[in-house]
Each structure stands twice: as C-alpha cells, then as structure tokens.
Design a protein around this motif. Structure first.
Motif, short mmCIF file in Angstrom:
data_model
loop_
_atom_site.label_atom_id
_atom_site.label_comp_id
_atom_site.label_asym_id
_atom_site.label_seq_id
_atom_site.Cartn_x
_atom_site.Cartn_y
_atom_site.Cartn_z
N TYR A 89 -3.53 -11.03 4.52
CA TYR A 89 -4.23 -11.82 3.64
C TYR A 89 -5.08 -12.97 4.38
O TYR A 89 -4.81 -13.28 5.46
CB TYR A 89 -3.10 -12.71 3.13
CG TYR A 89 -2.40 -12.16 1.98
CD1 TYR A 89 -2.26 -10.43 1.71
CD2 TYR A 89 -1.02 -12.67 1.33
CE1 TYR A 89 -1.74 -9.70 1.14
CE2 TYR A 89 -0.25 -11.72 0.41
CZ TYR A 89 -0.54 -10.42 0.29
OH TYR A 89 0.13 -9.82 -0.51
N LYS A 164 6.48 -9.46 1.98
CA LYS A 164 6.33 -10.25 0.65
C LYS A 164 6.48 -11.60 0.89
O LYS A 164 5.78 -12.13 -0.08
CB LYS A 164 7.71 -9.61 -0.07
CG LYS A 164 7.63 -10.07 -1.62
CD LYS A 164 6.63 -9.72 -2.33
CE LYS A 164 6.13 -8.19 -2.50
NZ LYS A 164 5.25 -7.91 -3.52
N ASP A 167 3.44 -13.68 -0.12
CA ASP A 167 2.90 -13.90 -1.33
C ASP A 167 3.42 -15.12 -2.15
O ASP A 167 2.86 -15.52 -2.90
CB ASP A 167 3.57 -12.76 -2.19
CG ASP A 167 2.85 -11.29 -2.12
OD1 ASP A 167 1.63 -11.22 -1.71
OD2 ASP A 167 3.50 -10.32 -2.40
N VAL A 382 -2.27 -13.14 -6.86
CA VAL A 382 -1.33 -12.27 -5.96
C VAL A 382 -0.31 -11.53 -6.61
O VAL A 382 0.13 -10.38 -6.38
CB VAL A 382 -0.29 -13.29 -4.98
CG1 VAL A 382 0.60 -12.58 -4.23
CG2 VAL A 382 -1.49 -14.21 -4.19
N LYS A 386 -3.88 -7.70 -8.11
CA LYS A 386 -4.63 -7.51 -7.06
C LYS A 386 -6.14 -6.63 -7.24
O LYS A 386 -6.76 -6.42 -6.51
CB LYS A 386 -3.80 -6.84 -5.86
CG LYS A 386 -3.02 -7.89 -5.34
CD LYS A 386 -2.42 -7.34 -4.09
CE LYS A 386 -1.41 -8.40 -3.35
NZ LYS A 386 -0.74 -7.75 -2.00
#
Length: 433
Positions: A89, A164, A167, A382, A386
C-alpha cells in the motif's frame, strides 16, 4: 560525443534537467555519465523536480512502479527492491520518498529514483497493536485494540491476519525532512480514529500522542508539526519537546460539514493554507469506467477485499456520483481564523496521500497556476472497492472545473497513485526505463 565540453559546463547543464532528461543525458556516453556522477556526488544543486505520479500496473509486473511525468506527459517504469511494490500500500510521499505498507503490514520508506529503502519501526510498536505468536515463536496474527487516549476502549479488540491489519490501521504518513540526511521524523496518522504517532530516524518504536484523535492532515513549518482536524481545528506540536503536548492555534468550525476533507500545506510565502475537499453531488448521469468487484465480501469476513483489480477502460453502466471541488483558506495564526482566498495566483497545489504540497507555478512552466492537482485518497476504497476507478484530476479554481490527468488511465486502481517530487540525489540510472 560531448563535443569537448568540460565537465563543469556539463554539470551546469545537467543541474537544469529533470529526471527523464538526466537519465537520457547520463546514458549518452562515458564523459556525460561521469559529469552526472560528479554532480550528484558533490551534492550540487539540481533544479527542483516537477511532481509526477507514482503508481503500479498489473501488466508491468510485481516489482515495477510506474512514473508518469507531467513535464513530458509520458510514463516511465522503475524496478524497485523487494518486497514487490505491487503488493504494498502507498500511504505517503515527501522529499522524493514514498511510505509503503507491505504484506506483513510493516512500513518502509522507499526512494524509487535511487532504489534506497529504510525499514520503519515495527507495526507491533504502535500502541494499539500487539503481536500474536504461533507455537514456533513467529508472529502470525495481530491483536488490534480500538481505543484512544481520551476515551479509552471504544470496541472489543479484533484479530487480523498480517496482511489485513494495514486495511484498518494506516491512513497517511509524513516526513519532516529528507531521510537521506538521517535526521528526520516520520509522523503517522493511524486508526483507531485518526490518531498520531511518530518516530525519529533510527528509532525502534513509534511514540504515541494520546491527547487527541480525528486528525486528517499534517504539515511541518518552522520545526513544528501542524495537524488539522476533521472540523478544521489546528494543533501545533513541538516534537523536540519531551512533553510533546499540543497547542491549539485555531479553533474548529462548529458548522463544518462532515463530508469535507481537510488538508494543510505551507505556501511558498510561508503562510499555512487549509484546503477543503468539497464533495458536490451531480444529478447528471456520468459513465463509470470501473469494473465490478471480482471478489465480493464473504460470510467469514464482512470487509473482505479483492486481491485482483481491474485496469479495463471499457465503459460500463451510467451512474450518479459526487464530483470533487475545493475551497482554499489562508490560516491567520495571529487572529486565529481562516481567510478564504478565491485564487492561488501563480501557486499550485498537489493533494492526495502525498504530503500536501504548494508550489510556485512560475518555477515549473509546465504546471498550471491557480490549479489543484489531486489524487483519490478516500479510505472507503480499501473495503470492497479496490476495483473502482480513482477520482483524479486537475481542478481549476477559476471556473471550478476538473479535467483528467490522462485518458485513458494507464495505472491500476489499487494501490491508488500518489504524487511524488523525484529526488535524484543518488539516482540509479539502471532503475528507470
């Protein structure tokens, strides 16, 4: 091939070039490459670089980053060190460096021009995160607690996979100065509820500022960190003060619409600017160029997200949506009030997940004065979105109209592209193609 030009003359010429031309010049012959190497080794002044977009594209491969030059309206490709940039990210950009979160939710500083990479303190040192170890003593999950310094625990803790957590926790990162110097501070706005933590270069942990939440953007000015809230209130922090307590420099607006997004930037004259991103609902039907989610949420994880993405430019069904507009204010620190300005004059803004940036367009002839270049930094993207097309463009403060940066788009929708000002101090010519 240099025509007998001495190295000092070549260095003066090269100092006036931007990254794409520097690459071409350094590739002409050995004498030109030598002049370029002397330029960067001496730390000689290279002209300020024009902001460009950094992005990824599925077709370019996992380790490739795209670089879209506004100067040339042309894309280039970088090969970056592992972990693959396509799996990361992008949560910040400043001084030619990007801040990335890898698949273990760990943060790195990366200079895409030089290939340099700096690991930041572990995510497990953020106040609200604790590691969960397996039987072999390896971290295999994270426990994430939603609490703030002022309100305590707001919800029960959650357990997330390594990939995860990013996120849910990361929002935006900022740099006080060029990490190349070694003397810098990284500031992180993170969840729960947009709190602030920071780390100095070389630190092994994040320092939490527990006093407030709901920050949306930060700017460094005169060795102070200025942080703005969702309601426009601005706090100043002296991160070199051991107590590091906030000072209110402007009160928030009681009637600030909750849909506005706040940015803060320093103008070339030294003034602080507060910029409001204003969503305006359009009743006119427009064409959506995004694809539907390929991996919708499942029962086991409501906020499951797709690991695939779409780069299709095919038109799909029309829909109604918000358009993007901006309002700009000068922050009067003496009177502690905002003064709306109708024009940036010769200045230009770059907004998004980059460190908010205000430049003088006269120094960049290819940029449009009184315009705002923006990228999509909406957090909701997010969760299950996406594959949705990013809302990006150039907003004209004169006529309040946005134009596309390039059409059709050449980047993937995730991670969203970020503005970067290239830093060629130690540029690796082999990285750019």
């Amino acid at each position: 091939m240099s025509g007998g030009l001495p190295a000092d003359v070549l260095m003066k010429i090269f100092a006036a070039l931007e990254v794409p031309d520097l690459v071409r010049a350094g590739s002409v012959c050995s004498s030109w490459l030598h002049a370029y190497n002397c330029l960067r080794k001496l730390g000689a002044c290279i002209q300020p670089q024009t902001p460009s977009l950094i992005y990824t594209s599925k077709s370019s491969g996992a380790s490739a980053a795209g670089f879209y030059s506004l100067l040339e309206n042309k894309p280039y490709t970088f090969t970056l060190p592992d972990p693959p940039i396509r799996s990361r990210y992008l949560i910040g950009s400043a001084y030619g460096w990007i801040v990335t979160a890898d698949m273990r939710s760990e943060l790195h500083l990366v200079n895409p021009i030089t290939g340099d990479q700096i690991a930041l303190p572990s995510v497990t040192t953020i106040e609200q995160v604790k590691p969960i170890y397996d039987n072999n003593g390896a971290i295999h999950m994270y426990r994430y607690s939603r609490y703030t310094g002022s309100k305590g625990y707001l919800e029960p803790p959650s357990v997330f996979r390594l990939d995860k957590l990013r996120d849910y926790i990361f929002y935006k990162a900022f740099l006080s100065s060029d990490p190349f110097t070694g003397n810098y501070i990284v500031v992180l706005i993170h969840h729960p509820y947009w709190q602030i933590s920071f780390a100095r270069g070389g630190d092994d942990h994040w320092t939490w500022l527990p006093y407030h939440a709901w920050y949306t953007d930060c700017a460094f000015k005169d060795e102070l960190l200025y942080a703005t809230f969702v309601d426009g209130e601005i706090h100043a922090y002296d991160l070199n003060d051991p107590s590091v307590k906030p000072r209110v420099v402007m009160e928030g607006l009681k009637d600030c619409p909750p849909l506005y997004k706040m940015y803060i930037a320093q103008a070339p004259c030294g003034d602080l600017l507060q910029i409001w991103k204003v969503p305006e609902y359009s009743e006119q039907e427009v064409e959506d160029v995004s694809e539907p989610d390929l991996d919708p949420p499942d029962d086991s994880e409501y906020f499951s997200v797709s690991e695939d993405d779409s780069e299709s430019e095919l038109d799909t069904v029309p829909y109604k949506r918000y358009t993007t507009a901006f309002k700009v204010y000068r922050v009067d620190l003496t009177a502690k009030k905002l003064v709306e300005i109708s024009s940036l004059g010769d200045n230009v803004l770059f907004l998004g997940l980059n460190q908010s940036l205000c430049l003088c367009a006269k120094e960049y002839p290819q940029l449009k004065g009184n315009h705002i270049y923006f990228t999509d930094d909406n957090e909701y993207m997010v969760f299950g979105s996406k594959n949705k097309c990013r809302k990006m463009g150039v907003f004209n403060l004169d006529n309040k109209i946005s134009e596309k940066i390039v059409s059709p788009q050449i980047w993937s929708n995730w991670p969203a592209p970020v503005w970067i000002v290239p830093n060629p101090r130690k540029m690796n010519l082999a990285l750019l193609s």
